[in-house]
Write a protein that holds these residues in place. Structure first.
Motif, PDB file in Angstrom:
ATOM      1  N   PRO A 170       0.714  -1.104  -0.017  1.00 28.45           N
ATOM      2  CA  PRO A 170      -0.035  -0.135  -0.191  1.00 28.45           C
ATOM      3  C   PRO A 170       0.935   1.208   0.085  1.00 28.45           C
ATOM      4  N   GLN A 171       2.106   1.135   0.626  1.00 25.18           N
ATOM      5  CA  GLN A 171       3.005   2.340   0.383  1.00 25.18           C
ATOM      6  C   GLN A 171       3.242   2.781  -0.758  1.00 25.18           C
ATOM      7  N   ASP A 172       3.269   1.805  -2.116  1.00 25.03           N
ATOM      8  CA  ASP A 172       3.359   2.383  -3.264  1.00 25.03           C
ATOM      9  C   ASP A 172       2.361   3.404  -3.867  1.00 25.03           C
ATOM     10  N   ILE A 173       1.327   3.314  -3.219  1.00 25.01           N
ATOM     11  CA  ILE A 173       0.000   3.957  -4.068  1.00 25.01           C
ATOM     12  C   ILE A 173       0.279   5.570  -4.225  1.00 25.01           C
ATOM     13  N   PRO A 174       0.789   6.193  -3.116  1.00 26.09           N
ATOM     14  CA  PRO A 174       1.157   7.552  -3.492  1.00 26.09           C
ATOM     15  C   PRO A 174       2.052   7.825  -4.568  1.00 26.09           C
ATOM     16  N   LEU A 175       3.113   6.964  -4.844  1.00 22.94           N
ATOM     17  CA  LEU A 175       3.919   7.011  -5.880  1.00 22.94           C
ATOM     18  C   LEU A 175       3.227   6.959  -7.389  1.00 22.94           C
ATOM     19  N   PHE A 176       2.317   5.725  -7.288  1.00 23.37           N
ATOM     20  CA  PHE A 176       1.473   5.569  -8.644  1.00 23.37           C
ATOM     21  C   PHE A 176       0.686   6.604  -8.968  1.00 23.37           C
ATOM     22  N   VAL A 177      -0.003   7.350  -7.920  1.00 24.31           N
ATOM     23  CA  VAL A 177      -0.921   8.599  -7.926  1.00 24.31           C
ATOM     24  C   VAL A 177      -0.085   9.740  -8.528  1.00 24.31           C
ATOM     25  N   ALA A 178       1.123   9.589  -8.027  1.00 21.90           N
ATOM     26  CA  ALA A 178       2.093  11.034  -8.621  1.00 21.90           C
ATOM     27  C   ALA A 178       2.505  10.436 -10.180  1.00 21.90           C
ATOM     28  N   ARG A 179       2.736   9.212 -10.468  1.00 23.57           N
ATOM     29  CA  ARG A 179       3.025   8.979 -11.947  1.00 23.57           C
ATOM     30  C   ARG A 179       1.595   9.332 -12.684  1.00 23.57           C
ATOM     31  N   ILE A 180       0.614   8.920 -12.263  1.00 26.73           N
ATOM     32  CA  ILE A 180      -0.659   9.087 -12.987  1.00 26.73           C
ATOM     33  C   ILE A 180      -0.698  10.708 -13.120  1.00 26.73           C
ATOM     34  N   GLU A 181      -0.688  11.474 -12.141  1.00 29.13           N
ATOM     35  CA  GLU A 181      -0.792  12.957 -12.369  1.00 29.13           C
ATOM     36  C   GLU A 181       0.280  13.617 -13.171  1.00 29.13           C
ATOM     37  N   GLU A 182       1.539  13.173 -13.292  1.00 28.15           N
ATOM     38  CA  GLU A 182       2.370  13.505 -14.101  1.00 28.15           C
ATOM     39  C   GLU A 182       2.367  13.242 -15.566  1.00 28.15           C
ATOM     40  N   ALA A 183       1.856  12.082 -15.802  1.00 28.11           N
ATOM     41  CA  ALA A 183       1.398  11.768 -17.189  1.00 28.11           C
ATOM     42  C   ALA A 183       0.286  12.395 -17.683  1.00 28.11           C
ATOM     43  N   MET A 184      -0.742  12.867 -16.755  1.00 26.41           N
ATOM     44  CA  MET A 184      -1.953  13.623 -17.041  1.00 26.41           C
ATOM     45  C   MET A 184      -1.437  15.136 -17.502  1.00 26.41           C
ATOM     46  N   ALA A 185      -0.744  15.548 -16.638  1.00 29.90           N
ATOM     47  CA  ALA A 185      -0.461  16.942 -16.828  1.00 29.90           C
ATOM     48  C   ALA A 185       0.315  17.295 -18.204  1.00 29.90           C
ATOM     49  N   ASP A 186       1.110  15.934 -18.664  1.00 30.73           N
ATOM     50  CA  ASP A 186       1.622  16.046 -19.754  1.00 30.73           C
ATOM     51  C   ASP A 186       0.563  16.029 -21.158  1.00 30.73           C
ATOM     52  N   HIS A 187      -0.394  15.768 -20.969  1.00 29.64           N
ATOM     53  CA  HIS A 187      -1.490  15.454 -21.864  1.00 29.64           C
ATOM     54  C   HIS A 187      -2.739  16.542 -21.841  1.00 29.64           C
ATOM     55  N   ALA A 188      -2.323  17.628 -21.171  1.00 36.86           N
ATOM     56  CA  ALA A 188      -3.167  18.692 -21.435  1.00 36.86           C
ATOM     57  C   ALA A 188      -3.654  19.116 -22.839  1.00 36.86           C
ATOM     58  N   GLY A 189      -4.722  19.372 -23.026  1.00 40.34           N
ATOM     59  CA  GLY A 189      -4.978  19.373 -24.470  1.00 40.34           C
ATOM     60  C   GLY A 189      -5.211  18.219 -25.305  1.00 40.34           C
ATOM     61  N   GLY A 190      -4.762  16.917 -24.764  1.00 33.21           N
ATOM     62  CA  GLY A 190      -4.980  15.805 -25.576  1.00 33.21           C
ATOM     63  C   GLY A 190      -6.256  14.952 -25.093  1.00 33.21           C
ATOM     64  N   LEU A 191      -6.024  13.738 -24.987  1.00 34.52           N
ATOM     65  CA  LEU A 191      -7.172  12.712 -24.378  1.00 34.52           C
ATOM     66  C   LEU A 191      -6.711  11.938 -23.513  1.00 34.52           C
ATOM     67  N   ALA A 192      -7.368  11.391 -22.357  1.00 35.54           N
ATOM     68  CA  ALA A 192      -6.837  10.317 -21.503  1.00 35.54           C
ATOM     69  C   ALA A 192      -8.108   9.477 -21.607  1.00 35.54           C
ATOM     70  N   LEU A 193      -7.850   8.192 -21.354  1.00 39.05           N
ATOM     71  CA  LEU A 193      -8.839   7.112 -21.159  1.00 39.05           C
ATOM     72  C   LEU A 193      -8.337   6.294 -20.204  1.00 39.05           C
ATOM     73  N   ALA A 194      -9.319   5.899 -19.511  1.00 40.75           N
ATOM     74  CA  ALA A 194      -8.886   5.024 -18.133  1.00 40.75           C
ATOM     75  C   ALA A 194      -9.932   3.709 -17.973  1.00 40.75           C
ATOM     76  N   CYS A 195      -9.223   2.385 -17.526  1.00 44.25           N
ATOM     77  CA  CYS A 195     -10.011   1.314 -17.149  1.00 44.25           C
ATOM     78  C   CYS A 195      -9.257   0.856 -15.992  1.00 44.25           C
ATOM     79  N   GLY A 196     -10.225   0.359 -15.023  1.00 47.07           N
ATOM     80  CA  GLY A 196      -9.532  -0.206 -13.825  1.00 47.07           C
ATOM     81  C   GLY A 196     -10.661  -0.107 -12.876  1.00 47.07           C
ATOM     82  N   PRO A 197     -10.162  -0.561 -11.610  1.00 49.07           N
ATOM     83  CA  PRO A 197     -10.768  -0.538 -10.227  1.00 49.07           C
ATOM     84  C   PRO A 197     -11.061   0.951  -9.929  1.00 49.07           C
ATOM     85  N   THR A 198     -12.390   1.034  -9.118  1.00 49.22           N
ATOM     86  CA  THR A 198     -13.025   2.233  -8.916  1.00 49.22           C
ATOM     87  C   THR A 198     -11.992   3.233  -8.065  1.00 49.22           C
ATOM     88  N   PRO A 199     -11.217   2.820  -7.146  1.00 48.79           N
ATOM     89  CA  PRO A 199     -10.243   3.655  -6.595  1.00 48.79           C
ATOM     90  C   PRO A 199      -9.297   4.434  -7.656  1.00 48.79           C
TER      91      PRO A 199
END
Ligand code: FAD
Ligand code: FES
Length: 259
Positions: A170-199
């Motif tokens: 569970p300690q890895d979750i904040p790191l993954f959240v940061a990776r998601i945010e970083e990747a999305m910040a790089d996609h402003a103006g683009g499109l993001a698509l997600a599929c996975g568990p609700t959290p």
């Protein structure tokens, strides 16, 4: 969109996914394609082996992982009674398939598109990548717990840039959240698509709304009928209305749905 149809088809092949798939309950099930000519990535099918009789009663929903004129492939993780029975099928067994169902992900040729997948949520992105007219515009960020070989990750990385993040505690979750945010910040103006568990979808939705990224989420609510009749899959939209995720989704715009 072509009308969904219901057919009894044979299991062509069923194998654990990769050398460690068996111990992690991840399987690839390939069925005869009953003649579905247009499968749009993000759509799903309801599967019900004929041998089930009345037990269990309801079919189970799965994303169409890959569709060719001959075959439909599904990535299935055994989590409960129905999925355990499905992964016990043998070549030649008969399965009733109902589909293709639901709304697909947007395909926007040439638009930078980030695919975000959590666990078996990677399944629809195999078809999405294979069917996309400009795969060079795509990238994937994949979060997983079982080893990477349990998932069709390489089917995607053959065509697009990808990175994976393995969560081991569970300690890895904040790191993954940061990776998601970083990747999305790089996609402003683009499109993001997600599929996975609700959290995971909640994290993506929050980042999309904060960063102003156009984003679609594929919900994996529990379903019974898959065709809008039982109200078993109801979600709530941002205006407080109840919506059936089987017929109005499973793909929704992130700013239209409450998770
Ligand atoms: C549109 C859609 C696409 C899906 N695509 C895939 C896919 O490609 N591969 C895949 O392995 N699974 C996928 N799922 C989830 C899959 O349908 C469920 O895991 C399955 O129905 C569980 O059935 P079961 O009888 O084994 O579980 P049950 O015995 O009913 O439940 C066992 C456990 O699984 C949980 N569970 C049940 N249904 C779901 C669900 N919908 N999502 C998450 N957890 C659930 C229960 O809460 C419980 O903890 C998808 C679901 C939807 C709605
Ligand atoms: S699963 Fe029956 S209404 Fe959606």
């Amino acid at each position: 969109m072509p009308k969904p149809t219901c057919h009894d088809v044979s299991v062509l092949r069923i194998t654990p996914h990769g050398p460690e798939g068996l111990s992690h309950g991840l399987w690839l099930i390939e069925l005869e394609n009953p003649g579905w000519q247009t499968v749009r990535p993000g759509q799903f099918a309801m599967l019900r082996p004929t041998a089930w009789g009345f037990e269990p009663l309801w079919a189970r929903p799965f994303s169409i992982c890959r569709a060719t004129p001959e075959r439909l492939a599904f990535l299935i993780q055994a989590v409960g009674r129905g999925t355990r029975l499905l992964t016990g099928l043998r070549q030649g067994d008969t399965v009733t398939v109902w589909g293709p169902l639901g709304h697909a992900f947007n395909t926007e040729p040439g638009v930078r598109t980030l695919m975000l997948a959590g666990g078996v949520g990677i399944a629809p992105f195999v078809e999405y990548t294979a069917a996309h007219p400009t795969p060079s515009a795509l990238s994937l960020l994949f979060g997983h717990r079982p080893p990477l070989s349990c998932y069709p990750y390489e089917d995607i990385t053959r065509l697009v840039t990808a990175s994976a993040f393995r969560e081991t505690s569970p300690q890895d979750i904040p790191l993954f959240v940061a990776r998601i945010e970083e990747a999305m910040a790089d996609h402003a103006g683009g499109l993001a698509l997600a599929c996975g568990p609700t959290p995971f979808l909640r994290t993506v939705q929050k980042a999309a709304l904060k960063l102003g990224v156009r984003c679609q989420l594929s919900l994996e609510n529990r379903m019974a009928c898959g065709i809008g009749a039982c109200l078993g899959c109801v979600a709530t939209d941002t205006e407080g209305r109840h919506v059936q995720s089987c017929t109005r989704g499973p793909v929704f715009w992130a700013n239209e749905i409450t998770l």
